[in-house]
Every structure is written in structure tokens, then in C-alpha cells.
Design an enzyme around this catalytic site. Structure first.
Site, short mmCIF file in Angstrom:
data_model
loop_
_atom_site.label_atom_id
_atom_site.label_comp_id
_atom_site.label_asym_id
_atom_site.label_seq_id
_atom_site.Cartn_x
_atom_site.Cartn_y
_atom_site.Cartn_z
N HIS A 58 -4.82 -7.82 0.05
CA HIS A 58 -4.11 -6.57 0.24
C HIS A 58 -3.32 -6.50 1.55
O HIS A 58 -2.25 -5.91 1.61
CB HIS A 58 -5.12 -5.42 0.19
N TYR A 95 -3.33 11.32 1.05
CA TYR A 95 -3.87 11.16 -0.30
C TYR A 95 -3.90 12.51 -1.02
O TYR A 95 -3.55 12.59 -2.21
CB TYR A 95 -5.28 10.56 -0.24
N ASP A 124 0.85 -1.18 0.00
CA ASP A 124 0.00 0.00 0.00
C ASP A 124 0.89 1.25 0.00
O ASP A 124 1.83 1.33 -0.78
CB ASP A 124 -0.96 -0.04 1.20
#
Length: 464
Positions: free
Chosen positions: A435, A378, A232
Site C-alpha cells: 500500500h 472518512y 490511498d
């Protein structure tokens, strides 16, 4: 006719020559961007800041009054709309199951919070100041080496995870294994703005800047050279460390290798048109057709668009809102673990994890009030300033290992990754896992990482 052919040939030669030149220019390595690795990111003026380089033990205990308030909040009547008939997690977190999670959290998990907190404290926790930020990290040294070579390892988590993801992996890494001559000294920081690490007070603190902070952490701990493992954001930040500071990295391993080179769409098109040239038959299920892949990414990336544009808005709706926070975070542990779990009323959450494990992670965000600061990464990661660094155009020649777990969000072939990674020593595919590999299949991830490290330090064989 002869003249026309000659003209056509010359024109084609010019076009081909220009295309080759352009391709060589685009795919050649860009210079390493020059960033200030001492830039101040804390509150107020840098002129008034004097860095305290001390490394201190850190107490992760939550305030008792915060836990009592959480109990009160979870005891309020929970009025949720009924899910649509026959729907599991396709519309997001199923409200019927959310009520069960809240009940477990309130009536079973919180009454044993002391036990859970003791569990979270099982590894040594520390803090230090770096560039105006208080950075928290777990630091575990092997208790016994048994003749093994000890290598420093920087473990980097992502969102919506935390250092909690590594609690089953760290013991494997720090204990000698008969199958490897290496054992690892693990440093697992909370990313700035995540969990117990302070968030930046200034704009433009993106993944590149985070990578410098983590590199500086390793240097402060006395490690001029070290290994990196991450998924990630940990994958992106780890790759940025290698890009900006290749002299400090022994090897880079990721369970989500990615590249965002401008030529990537063309390379992926070649894979779509001629799959047999780039994908082994046994691995074809890892790669979706372009349209299907695009549809899946669009469906699963709504959170990213919100957090990349309005992180403080969504953060405000989740702050001091434990039910909303749990739904927002845990939904990812369903779909990103296996997309098929969307069809299940409980999202398949306890197929691969326990509710205690999942709530530990939620509690880290809740007790540290870090959901908003975590989401700002982000916004800073996809702004013009960060994208303008064009880090994916700078080649990585440090030894690289890529492990692919089938249910992760996306996968790239070695051919596609070669746009950036020029020394892929290790490439693997696993038909189990998603993930959150470190938390879901720690033994598999550990074995893959050790196999990669063995290749990094393999002695050259004498010529016959």
C-alpha cells in the site's frame, strides 16, 4: 404456437431493449457537478475572512516542551496484556513488540530528535491560505535540468501516511534521469487536517472539496496544467481533481486506481465467472475470488467504519496518547505492506521500513495533534452529501496510468476501471510492494510514473 412465439419474441425484444437502454444510461457520463471552488472552510464567518494569498516559508519545528512531555509520557510504566500464545499481529499490534517500539522511541529515537527534525526539513516547506485554511506543502524544484523538460507534479498522500511517505521518491523525481526527457517540479501538500495543514471547521469538507483546495494551490503556484500522482486518499482526491477540473490536468497516475461505479459489482462478477477474458495468467495472483476478497476487505476495514461514523471518539482516545497512536498507525504499515506479516510477532515492520522512518510519520501526527482532524475525512467522505455528488459516474478522459503492487488492499482490472477511466494509457503489475509504495519501493514507483509520462507526451509516429 406461431402467435405464442411471436409474443415471446416481442416480450424478449422489449426486455433486451430496456436492458440495453438502462445499461447505456447507467454507463454514460454524468455531468460534472458544480461546486463552489471558493467556499470558506475556516472558523467563524466567511464574511470576516480576507484571504492572504502570500506564500510563506514554514517552520515545521516542534516545540521543545512538547518533546519533553512526550519523553515523560513514554517513561511511564507500560502495562499491557500479554498477547495470546502463538499470535503475531492477527489481533492487532502485538503488545510484546509494542513495548520494544516504545523503548526504541524513548531511548534511541527521541535523543536524536534534532537529527530527525533536520532530516524532515531537508526539503523546502511552505504555507499559504486557501478558502480559510492554512495549507502546508513541500515544494521542490529541480536544481539542474540538463536540457530536460520540467513538468509540475502534485503528489498526494493518504491515511495514515503523510508527506513523509515521499522523502525517498522526491529526489528521484527532481533529478534528471538518462532514461527520460522529463524532470519534475514537485508540490507535495499535507492534506487539510493532516500534519501541518489546518483542518476544516465546517461540515461536509469531503474529498471533492479537498480536491478543489489542492487544485487552487496549484493555480496559486502558477501551474494552470499539472500532473497528479497519488495512492490511498491521494488516489481518490486526485481522481476528483481530474473529474471536477479536467482542463487543469495533464495526466493522472495512481498506485491505487479505484472506481465505485454502480455497475462495478456486475463487472467484478464477470471477472469472477470468466477470469481468462479479463486477467492475464501472470497477473491472476493479484485478484482474489469474490468471497475471499470480501472477507479480507471486511477484516481490514474496521478502522474505516469507526472513522467514518465516530472520528472524534477514536480521535480522542489517541490524542496525547503516544503509545496508542503508534500502535494504531503502525499496525497499518504491517498489514497493508504485506498481509503475511500478520503472522509475525514484530509485524514485519522493519522488513521494508526502518523504525526511524515509521516514527517520523507518527511524530508528524503527534506533534501537530492532527489524528482526529485526519480521521474526519472518512466521515465526510462517506456521508450522503459526498456520495450524492456521484463523482464516479462522471467519465475521466484525461490520460491515466495505474500501477498495481501485489500486496495492496485491492485491485481492479482495466475493464472494471473503464467504467470511469476512459483513457488508460498505462497499466502495470508488480509482484513486490504494498500500500505504501512511495515509501517502500520508490524506485519502482518512480520508473512506472516516468514510463506513464513518456506515454502521455509521446509524439505520434508518422504513418508508413
Amino acid at each position: 404456437m406461431g402467435t405464442l412465439l411471436r409474443i415471446t419474441f416481442v416480450v424478449l425484444a422489449i426486455v433486451v431493449g430496456f436492458g440495453v437502454h438502462r445499461y447505456q444510461k447507467i454507463t454514460s457520463s454524468a455531468p460534472i457537478p458544480e461546486l463552489n471552488d471558493a467556499e470558506y472552510w475556516g472558523p467563524g464567518s466567511a464574511a470576516k475572512y480576507k484571504e492572504n494569498a502570500a506564500i510563506k516559508a514554514f517552520d515545521i519545528s516542534a516545540k521543545p516542551e512538547l518533546i519533553e512531555d512526550l519523553k515523560s509520557q513514554l517513561s511511564r510504566p507500560l502495562v499491557l496484556p500479554e498477547p495470546l500464545e502463538g499470535i503475531g499481529f492477527q489481533y492487532g499490534f502485538n503488545s510484546k513488540y509494542l513495548k520494544k517500539v516504545v523503548t526504541y522511541w524513548r531511548d534511541f529515537y527521541l535523543p536524536k530528535w534534532g537529527e530527525r527534525e533536520t532530516f524532515l526539513k531537508q526539503f523546502p516547506h511552505f504555507e499559504t491560505q486557501l478558502q480559510g485554511l492554512r495549507v502546508h506543502f513541500i515544494h521542490v524544484k529541480p536544481k539542474s535540468t540538463e536540457g530536460k523538460k520540467v513538468l509540475p507534479l502534485l503528489l498526494i498522500h493518504g491515511w495514515p501516511g503523510s508527506v513523509r511517505e515521499f522523502y525517498r521518491l522526491i529526489p528521484l523525481l527532481t533529478k534528471p534521469n538518462l532514461n527520460s526527457e522529463y524532470v519534475f517540479e514537485v508540490i507535495a501538500p499535507s492534506l487539510p487536517g493532516y500534519g501541518w495543514s489546518q483542518g476544516a471547521s465546517k461540515v461536509n469538507f469531503g474529498p471533492a472539496q479537498v480536491s478543489l483546495v489542492l487544485r487552487n494551490l496549484m493555480l496559486r503556484l502558477g501551474h494552470e496544467k499539472f500532473l497528479i500522482q497519488g495512492g490511498d486518499w491521494g488516489s481518490i482526491i486526485g481522481a476528483n481533481i481530474v473529474t471536477l477540473s479536467p482542463q487543469n490536468v495533464l495526466g493522472y497516475h495512481s498506485n491505487m486506481c479505484s472506481a465505485h461505479h454502480q455497475m462495478l459489482p456486475f463487472y467484478k462478477s464477470l471477472r469472477t465467472w470468466f477470469p481468462s477474458f479479463f486477467i492475464n495468467e501472470e497477473n491472476k495472483n493479484f485478484f482474489k475470488p469474490f468471497g475471499e476478497e470480501l472477507s479480507y476487505i471486511i477484516e481490514e476495514s474496521g478502522y474505516m467504519h469507526i472513522q467514518a461514523s465516530k472520528p472524534d471518539t477514536i480521535g480522542s482516545t489517541l490524542t496525547q496518547n503516544p503509545v496508542g497512536l503508534a500502535a494504531y498507525i503502525l499496525e497499518k504499515f504491517s498489514t497493508w505492506t504485506n498481509p503475511a506479516y500478520r503472522k509475525l510477532e514484530d509485524g514485519g515492520l522493519t522488513k521494508r521500513f526502518t523504525l526511524d522512518e515509521l516514527l517520523d510519520n507518527v511524530m508528524i501526527y503527534y506533534t501537530t495533534n492532527s489524528i482526529t482532524t485526519s480521521q474526519r475525512l472518512y466521515s465526510e467522505g462517506f456521508n450522503f452529501a459526498q456520495m450524492g455528488l456521484n463523482l464516479d459516474a462522471t467519465h475521466i478522459t484525461v490520460p491515466t496510468g495505474c500501477a498495481r503492487f501485489i500486496h495492496d488492499l485491492f485491485h481492479l482490472t482495466d475493464f472494471e476501471l473503464s467504467l470511469k477511466f476512459k483513457n488508460i494509457l498505462h497499466s502495470s503489475y508488480y509482484k513486490e510492494g504494498g500500500h505504501f509504495a512511495a515509501m517502500e519501493v520508490p524506485q519502482t514507483l518512480y520508473s512506472d510514473f516516468v514510463e506513464f509520462v513518456d506515454k502521455v507526451f509521446a509524439k505520434p509516429q508518422p504513418k508508413q
